[in-house]
Structure formats: structure tokens, C-alpha cells
Design a protein around this motif. Sequence first.
Motif, PDB file in Angstrom:
ATOM      1  N   TRP A   1      -9.152  -6.021   0.788  1.00 14.97           N
ATOM      2  CA  TRP A   1      -8.408  -6.455  -0.404  1.00 14.97           C
ATOM      3  C   TRP A   1      -7.578  -7.704  -0.147  1.00 14.97           C
ATOM      4  O   TRP A   1      -7.343  -8.505  -1.050  1.00 14.97           O
ATOM      5  CB  TRP A   1      -7.563  -5.308  -0.957  1.00 14.97           C
ATOM      6  CG  TRP A   1      -8.443  -4.313  -1.647  1.00 14.97           C
ATOM      7  CD1 TRP A   1      -8.783  -3.060  -1.217  1.00 14.97           C
ATOM      8  CD2 TRP A   1      -9.160  -4.516  -2.874  1.00 14.97           C
ATOM      9  NE1 TRP A   1      -9.663  -2.467  -2.085  1.00 14.97           N
ATOM     10  CE2 TRP A   1      -9.913  -3.328  -3.121  1.00 14.97           C
ATOM     11  CE3 TRP A   1      -9.247  -5.563  -3.786  1.00 14.97           C
ATOM     12  CZ2 TRP A   1     -10.726  -3.181  -4.251  1.00 14.97           C
ATOM     13  CZ3 TRP A   1     -10.055  -5.417  -4.901  1.00 14.97           C
ATOM     14  CH2 TRP A   1     -10.780  -4.241  -5.126  1.00 14.97           C
TER      15      TRP A   1
ATOM     16  N   SER B   1      -1.335  -5.034   2.485  1.00 15.54           N
ATOM     17  CA  SER B   1      -2.537  -4.248   2.188  1.00 15.54           C
ATOM     18  C   SER B   1      -2.839  -3.235   3.285  1.00 15.54           C
ATOM     19  O   SER B   1      -2.475  -3.426   4.446  1.00 15.54           O
ATOM     20  CB  SER B   1      -3.731  -5.204   2.036  1.00 15.54           C
ATOM     21  OG  SER B   1      -4.940  -4.500   1.857  1.00 15.54           O
TER      22      SER B   1
ATOM     23  N   TYR C   1      -3.419  -3.199   8.731  1.00 17.18           N
ATOM     24  CA  TYR C   1      -2.635  -3.586   7.563  1.00 17.18           C
ATOM     25  C   TYR C   1      -2.239  -5.062   7.646  1.00 17.18           C
ATOM     26  O   TYR C   1      -1.322  -5.429   8.389  1.00 17.18           O
ATOM     27  CB  TYR C   1      -1.349  -2.762   7.488  1.00 17.18           C
ATOM     28  CG  TYR C   1      -1.523  -1.313   7.142  1.00 17.18           C
ATOM     29  CD1 TYR C   1      -0.994  -0.791   5.962  1.00 17.18           C
ATOM     30  CD2 TYR C   1      -2.189  -0.441   7.998  1.00 17.18           C
ATOM     31  CE1 TYR C   1      -1.129   0.557   5.642  1.00 17.18           C
ATOM     32  CE2 TYR C   1      -2.337   0.900   7.692  1.00 17.18           C
ATOM     33  CZ  TYR C   1      -1.798   1.392   6.512  1.00 17.18           C
ATOM     34  OH  TYR C   1      -1.950   2.719   6.201  1.00 17.18           O
TER      35      TYR C   1
ATOM     36  N   ALA D   1      -3.916  -5.540  -5.636  1.00 14.30           N
ATOM     37  CA  ALA D   1      -4.649  -6.811  -5.563  1.00 14.30           C
ATOM     38  C   ALA D   1      -5.113  -7.249  -6.944  1.00 14.30           C
ATOM     39  O   ALA D   1      -5.043  -8.437  -7.294  1.00 14.30           O
ATOM     40  CB  ALA D   1      -5.838  -6.675  -4.616  1.00 14.30           C
TER      41      ALA D   1
ATOM     42  N   ALA E   1       0.837  -1.199   0.000  1.00 12.70           N
ATOM     43  CA  ALA E   1       0.000   0.000   0.000  1.00 12.70           C
ATOM     44  C   ALA E   1       0.872   1.249   0.000  1.00 12.70           C
ATOM     45  O   ALA E   1       1.912   1.302   0.659  1.00 12.70           O
ATOM     46  CB  ALA E   1      -0.905  -0.008   1.232  1.00 12.70           C
TER      47      ALA E   1
ATOM     48  N   SER F   1      -4.035  -0.389  -2.513  1.00 12.06           N
ATOM     49  CA  SER F   1      -4.209  -1.826  -2.283  1.00 12.06           C
ATOM     50  C   SER F   1      -5.096  -2.459  -3.348  1.00 12.06           C
ATOM     51  O   SER F   1      -4.872  -3.602  -3.759  1.00 12.06           O
ATOM     52  CB  SER F   1      -4.812  -2.064  -0.893  1.00 12.06           C
ATOM     53  OG  SER F   1      -3.985  -1.541   0.118  1.00 12.06           O
TER      54      SER F   1
END
Length: 267
Positions: free
Chosen positions: A92, A87, A226, A73, A40, A69
Motif C-alpha cells: 500500500w 502502513s 511497516y 491509502a 495501520a 492500510s
Amino acid sequence: MHRLRRGLVLLGSLAFLVAPLVAPFAATTAQAADVTVFAAASLKNALDGAAAAYKAKTGKELAISYASSSNLAKQIEAGAPADIFFSADLDWMDYLAKKDLIDPASRVTRLGNTLVLVAPKDSAATLTIAKDFPLAEALGADGKLAMGSIDSVPAGKYGKAALTALGVWDSVAPKVAQADSVRSALAFVAKGEAPFGIVYGTDARAEPNVKVVGIFPETSHPSIVYPVARVAASTSPDAKAFLEWLNSAEARPSFEAQGFTWLEGRG
């Protein structure tokens, strides 16, 4: 402001930044790296520091691609050669998990963050974030609120949730400028192209050209966490070792120094 407008495409009553996917790694870059990490955008400063520490310890090279993210993904879903996915939200990571594209045993929820309202560093604006606070009025007739895309970028999703919970989303929605990542939204504010923006606390800390106007209450949005995991298709023999190091006490200072909260890992 004129540059901000050129970068936006009006769609209904909202303004959207056109968000191209991150270009795939060139073959030479992928071959040179021992581990390829998709992370991210908000992790950049902290993860760059962690990567430098890991290289100093092991000599291993990391290739890190930073973007939203959602974009990352989707790239993994399309077969991009990533070893690790980090992420900015659970959604995601869950998206890839449901498609069996990550190793579930490797998944850890590693970090926490805060959501803040920022303004350019020289702004005289003051606002108290509370129920029905006058954000739309503070933006004025032409001012834009810079945010990540409210449908895909985690920071944008958290931001909309917070504004909705506080009762101001309907009044602010026509003034929102949606960006392809939280760092893009941050850049609009840092350059003075938007009078306010919603970003993570760590982003504001990393950008000297913005100031924090207020912190959104934790109760106004889902918890900002995260998760990190190994990509199921990874063939790197070093991916597991790097992920173990990333979850160790040795990596922790790189993230805490940038304002992240170190969480007791969970799936």
C-alpha cells in the motif's frame, strides 16, 4: 456467534465483514492538530504511546486515524488531509508511491512483526502450526476463522499466504470471516465470536482476552514490515520534524514495548 453472523455478508463460499471507509476528519480536528497521521490499525497501542511521548517533548498535537492500510491509502488517494502514512505492508505504500502521493525521500521501513494464530483466552484448543495442520477440523462445522480481508488488509494477505504455503488454505477458505482490519478480526476472537483468528503478534500482546495458539513460520509468508513516509500533499510545517523523531532512538521504546521489531530503516 450470532453477532458475528449479523456482521457478515456471505459472498460465494467466503464470509466478509462490510468495511466502511474511515470517516474524514472534521475540520475542527484537522485545525487543532499540528500533524495528522494515518496509521495501520495494528499500530494503535505503540503509536499512541509514541504520540504521548512526542507531545510531552514538543507540545505538538497529533491527530491519528487508525484503520486498515488499504482504507487509509485509498483515502489519501482521494485527497484526505494526511501528513504521514504508516502502513502495515509495502504494497500500500508502493501503491501511493506509484501515484506520486508520498515523498520518496522520506520513506523508511521502520518496523517488523510476527503472524500468530489466536483463540479466546479461556479456550482449551491446542494446535501445532506445521504443514497440513488440522485447522479446518479444529474450527468444527460452524466455527469461523477471523482474518483481515485477504484481498486488501495486510494481515489478511499475510494470513492467506501462510495458510496456502502450509497446504491448508483450500480446506479453511469456506470458514474464513474477513474483517475490515486486523483489530476487527482480533475483536471477534476476544469476544468469543470466532474460535480462532490470525493477527499480528503485537495485536495478541495488546489484547488480554486472547491467547496465542501458535506462531506462523516466517518462511510461510512475506516479511511483515511497516514503512512510513510523509504524504506529498502535506502542508504541515511540523510533519518533517515528527517523522524525524519517529525514526529516532527516542521513539524506539514505544514500539519495542509492544512487541514490534525495530528495523534498520530502508526505503
